[in-house]
Enzyme design. Structure first.
Site, short mmCIF file in Angstrom:
data_model
loop_
_atom_site.label_atom_id
_atom_site.label_comp_id
_atom_site.label_asym_id
_atom_site.label_seq_id
_atom_site.Cartn_x
_atom_site.Cartn_y
_atom_site.Cartn_z
N SER A 10 0.85 -1.19 0.00
CA SER A 10 0.00 0.00 0.00
C SER A 10 0.88 1.24 0.00
CB SER A 10 -0.87 0.00 1.27
OG SER A 10 -1.51 1.25 1.47
N TYR A 33 -1.82 -0.37 10.65
CA TYR A 33 -1.98 -0.76 9.25
C TYR A 33 -0.68 -0.47 8.50
CZ TYR A 33 -3.88 -1.05 4.51
OH TYR A 33 -4.12 -1.38 3.19
#
Length: 245
Positions: free
Chosen positions: A139, A152
């Protein structure tokens, strides 16, 4: 159409929706035979109906090592080989560190980081045999951390770090390692967020831009996997044009 995938066998994790589902279909359209794994196995039946070629639905929980090993074994048992592993399964449970429900931290680490590590571990003997490709879906949060996304980001930084070590270990043995770092993609991930303020902020952010679609990322995966054996596309950073960070 990419014809370099004819005869290849791919295993995609987190394939019941979003990037995973789109990637499974794109690989199938490119000529690969695909095993699609997810916890929501009922959704995979519908995916199999949409696939161009044979798509094998697999009940897979990446947080469970036995489940991961069984999925790899089922893929190789059914198709006879494994050429591509797409580690896509992930959850995004954003929220501040102060006062966090730490069980959400455990879930993210087990799914996003350990899950992808388990899958690599189980698949690697087969990928070394086929001189295959590992695709790690990371990501933009694996490059730039931001407030409210600490854990995250930690998992995605971890995915990227693990991938680079893996690359150095196996690249001279013919196995390619690809890290794909999507920016804002229109998927179900936002719906996972339990913190209402963070969920609302994420939705607002998504509505303020032309977001990527899962198919955009799937096309990037097919591009990387379909390169000639001597070409390794190690990293693909893909943001919406409208995304600044």
């Amino acid at each position: 159409m990419n014809h370099d995938l004819a005869g290849k066998v791919a295993l995609v994790t987190g394939a019941s929706s979003g990037i995973g589902a789109a990637t499974a279909l794109a690989l199938s359209a490119g000529g690969a035979r695909v095993a699609a794994g997810a916890r929501r196995a009922d959704r995979l039946k519908a995916l199999a109906d949409q696939a161009r070629g044979e798509l094998l639905p697999l009940d897979l929980d990446v947080t469970d090592q036995e489940s991961v090993r069984a999925a790899v074994a089922a893929t190789v048992g059914h198709f006879g080989r494994l050429d591509v592993l797409v580690n896509n399964a992930g959850v995004m449970l954003s929220g501040p560190i102060e006062g966090a429900d730490t069980s959400e931290w455990v879930r993210m680490v087990e799914t996003n980081l350990l899950g992808s590590m388990y899958a690599v571990h189980a698949a690697l003997p087969h990928l070394l045999a086929s001189k295959g490709t590992v695709v790690q879906v990371s990501s933009t949060s694996g490059r730039i951390a931001s407030a409210g996304g600490g854990v995250y980001s930690a998992t995605k930084f971890g995915v990227t770090g693990f991938a680079e070590s893996l690359r150095q270990e196996v690249t001279t043995r013919g196995v390619r390692v690809v890290v794909v770092e999507p920016g804002f993609v229109a998927t179900e991930l936002i719906g996972h967020i339990t913190d209402p303020a963070r969920r609302a902020a994420a939705r607002e952010m998504g509505e303020a831009m032309r977001t990527l679609q899962p198919e955009d990322i799937a096309e990037a995966v097919v591009y990387a996997v379909g390169q000639p054996p001597h070409v390794a596309v190690n990293e693909l950073l893909i943001r919406p044009t409208d995304q600044t960070r």
